[in-house]
Design a protein around this motif. Structure first.
Motif, short mmCIF file in Angstrom:
data_model
loop_
_atom_site.label_atom_id
_atom_site.label_comp_id
_atom_site.label_asym_id
_atom_site.label_seq_id
_atom_site.Cartn_x
_atom_site.Cartn_y
_atom_site.Cartn_z
N PRO A 106 0.82 -1.22 0.00
CA PRO A 106 0.00 0.00 0.00
C PRO A 106 0.86 1.27 0.00
O PRO A 106 1.83 1.38 0.72
CB PRO A 106 -0.78 -0.11 1.32
CG PRO A 106 -0.67 -1.52 1.75
CD PRO A 106 0.58 -2.06 1.16
N GLY A 107 0.45 2.19 -0.87
CA GLY A 107 1.10 3.49 -0.93
C GLY A 107 2.34 3.57 -1.79
O GLY A 107 2.86 4.63 -2.04
N ARG A 108 2.81 2.43 -2.30
CA ARG A 108 4.01 2.43 -3.15
C ARG A 108 3.57 2.22 -4.61
O ARG A 108 2.73 1.39 -4.89
CB ARG A 108 4.99 1.33 -2.75
CG ARG A 108 5.51 1.45 -1.36
CD ARG A 108 6.37 2.68 -1.21
NE ARG A 108 6.90 2.78 0.16
CZ ARG A 108 7.68 3.74 0.58
NH1 ARG A 108 8.05 4.70 -0.24
NH2 ARG A 108 8.11 3.76 1.80
N THR A 109 4.15 3.00 -5.51
CA THR A 109 3.79 2.91 -6.91
C THR A 109 4.62 1.84 -7.61
O THR A 109 5.64 1.40 -7.10
CB THR A 109 4.04 4.25 -7.62
OG1 THR A 109 5.44 4.50 -7.65
CG2 THR A 109 3.31 5.40 -6.94
N LYS A 110 4.18 1.47 -8.80
CA LYS A 110 4.95 0.51 -9.61
C LYS A 110 6.35 1.05 -9.86
O LYS A 110 7.32 0.29 -9.82
CB LYS A 110 4.25 0.23 -10.94
CG LYS A 110 2.95 -0.52 -10.79
CD LYS A 110 2.32 -0.80 -12.12
CE LYS A 110 1.50 0.41 -12.52
NZ LYS A 110 0.69 0.19 -13.72
N ASN A 111 6.45 2.32 -10.11
CA ASN A 111 7.77 2.92 -10.37
C ASN A 111 8.66 2.89 -9.15
O ASN A 111 9.87 2.76 -9.27
CB ASN A 111 7.63 4.36 -10.87
CG ASN A 111 7.17 4.43 -12.30
OD1 ASN A 111 7.02 3.42 -12.96
ND2 ASN A 111 6.92 5.63 -12.78
N SER A 112 8.09 3.02 -7.96
CA SER A 112 8.94 3.01 -6.76
C SER A 112 9.40 1.61 -6.40
O SER A 112 10.41 1.44 -5.73
CB SER A 112 8.21 3.65 -5.57
OG SER A 112 7.18 2.82 -5.09
N ILE A 113 8.65 0.61 -6.83
CA ILE A 113 9.04 -0.78 -6.57
C ILE A 113 10.23 -1.09 -7.46
O ILE A 113 11.20 -1.65 -7.12
CB ILE A 113 7.90 -1.76 -6.90
CG1 ILE A 113 6.66 -1.43 -6.12
CG2 ILE A 113 8.32 -3.19 -6.72
CD1 ILE A 113 6.53 -1.95 -4.74
#
Length: 113
Positions: A106-113
């Motif tokens: 939750p709260g993390r975007t695909k780009n941040s992963i």
């Protein structure tokens, strides 16, 4: 009408004369704030309509920007140890399916992963 001198503007194919040029490049602070009110006004998924209100931006640009920057509830701070542990476990099970893994943090975007 002469083409703008600004190198961040690129000509795009088709469209009306008012949307003849597309901005490619960094978003301004105002451009980041504007989609928040437009999403509230028109709703999620109405990216073409929202883009019509954003001079020089296309629907895809607005959607991608929304999903990775001004959207409420996005975590931009340092990852917690629990999040990192979960990411490692998810990667062991999902391999490099980052978009799939992002659904469970939750709260993390695909780009941040």
């Amino acid at each position: 009408m002469a083409a703008p001198v600004n190198p961040d503007w690129k000509k795009k194919r088709g469209g009306s004369s008012s949307s003849r040029y597309q901005i490619k490049g960094q978003w301004t602070g105002e451009e980041d704030r504007r989609p928040i009110s437009l999403v509230l006004q028109f709703g999620l998924g109405k990216w073409v309509v929202i883009a019509e209100e954003m001079v020089g931006r296309m629907g895809k640009q607005c959607r991608e920007r929304w999903n990775n920057h001004p959207r409420p509830h996005i975590k931009k701070d340092v990852w917690t140890e629990d999040e990192e542990r979960w990411l490692i476990q998810a990667h062991e099970g999902q391999a490099n399916r980052w978009a799939e893994i992002a659904k469970y943090i939750p709260g993390r975007t695909k780009n941040s992963i």
